[in-house]
Design a protein around this motif. Sequence first.
Motif, PDB file in Angstrom:
ATOM      1  N   ARG A 101      12.687   1.168   1.653  1.00  0.00           N
ATOM      2  CA  ARG A 101      13.696   0.770   3.075  1.00  0.00           C
ATOM      3  C   ARG A 101      14.721  -0.011   2.329  1.00  0.00           C
ATOM      4  NH1 ARG A 101      10.450   1.838   7.861  1.00  0.00           N
ATOM      5  NH2 ARG A 101       9.724   3.852   7.468  1.00  0.00           N
ATOM      6  N   THR A 109      11.228  -3.717   0.539  1.00  0.00           N
ATOM      7  CA  THR A 109      10.694  -3.311   1.760  1.00  0.00           C
ATOM      8  C   THR A 109      10.255  -1.917   1.720  1.00  0.00           C
ATOM      9  OG1 THR A 109      11.741  -5.031   2.980  1.00  0.00           O
ATOM     10  CG2 THR A 109      10.664  -3.304   4.311  1.00  0.00           C
ATOM     11  N   GLY A 111       8.182   1.158   4.035  1.00  0.00           N
ATOM     12  CA  GLY A 111       7.882   1.704   5.200  1.00  0.00           C
ATOM     13  C   GLY A 111       6.727   2.978   5.352  1.00  0.00           C
ATOM     14  N   GLU A 128       5.865  -1.650   8.070  1.00  0.00           N
ATOM     15  CA  GLU A 128       6.670  -2.077   7.272  1.00  0.00           C
ATOM     16  C   GLU A 128       6.068  -3.191   6.328  1.00  0.00           C
ATOM     17  OE1 GLU A 128      11.453  -1.150   8.037  1.00  0.00           O
ATOM     18  OE2 GLU A 128      10.824  -3.295   8.122  1.00  0.00           O
ATOM     19  N   ARG A 130       7.056  -5.973   3.206  1.00  0.00           N
ATOM     20  CA  ARG A 130       8.016  -6.569   2.522  1.00  0.00           C
ATOM     21  C   ARG A 130       7.423  -7.548   1.584  1.00  0.00           C
ATOM     22  NH1 ARG A 130      13.772  -8.371   3.487  1.00  0.00           N
ATOM     23  NH2 ARG A 130      14.246 -10.248   2.732  1.00  0.00           N
TER      24      ARG A 130
END
Length: 322
Positions: A101, A109, A111, A128, A130
Amino acid sequence: MQRIVISNGILTATLSPLGASLCDLRLDGVDHSLVLGWSEPQDYLQNDDYLGPIVGRCANRIAGGCYRLGGQEYQLDQNFRDRHCLHGGEDGAAKQDWDLRQQSATHVTFGLHLPDGHMGFGGELFVEARFTIEDPAALVLEIEARSKGASICNFAPHWYFNLSGAGDITDHILTIVADRYLPVDDDLIPLGDPAEVSGTVFDFRTPREVGNYPFDHNFCLSDQQRPEKLAATLESLRSGVRMDLSTTEPGLQVYSGTYLNHPGRKTLSGAPYMAWSGLALEPQGWPDAVNNPAYPSVILEHGQLYRNVSRFAFSRIDGQCG
């Protein structure tokens, strides 16, 4: 398999969208990886011991591979001893190709979308993860999820640490800020109420060696999610590396790698991964919480935000960061 590197010059992490996995972790001035990992990408396609991925949608075990929610019974994939559900089932988050992402020099990140009914779970889940390198030498993992329809949500990083780089982890010095743990049966399913660690092999409130006990147990950090707080410290006197783990999660699953047995696969260290080659420290909700109403809840209601933050901060025992 795609590899993505993030670094601040002191701490460097190598990641993959497959399972949102941490494949390598290096501290400047230390000539080995701090985590277990495969050197051949194809080994991550099998990865039956979960080296490096994020596991979910429900980390750990669900007894009988079933639960009830909203008056409905859900039958899950029984991928653990053909009786229980482990880490979200055979095709859980650890086996999925996550989407890339966002990416910068120090963060990435990923997803993931898990449809309603995936591995038998109810609810459509949007996740998600990160990863961020923060100064001076910390890897921070933030996991957020929302559900369309009520779901079970309990994600965890499944990273095996060996701060010495090779050999076993029995001489690592471990501290855990927990005065309770969950006793389990022969299938590693919790027996019920937490027990006091005092006077048992589970008492790591004072730093001591990990030893060769076959740990695969949840340490009860709190009775609910909380603001990020120190949970554990791990040190290797051989390498002089220290790790401080802080988390928002109520539980810390500690697995001593007792069943690692891969004499033929190529590894980051060059040595085979066998029993006690790595120590998994997995911040998460308590195991089988969906079937134990007294445990911290792992239910995510429709539209509710799930947020899980864990910080792995590295330093040298002599006080240096790298």
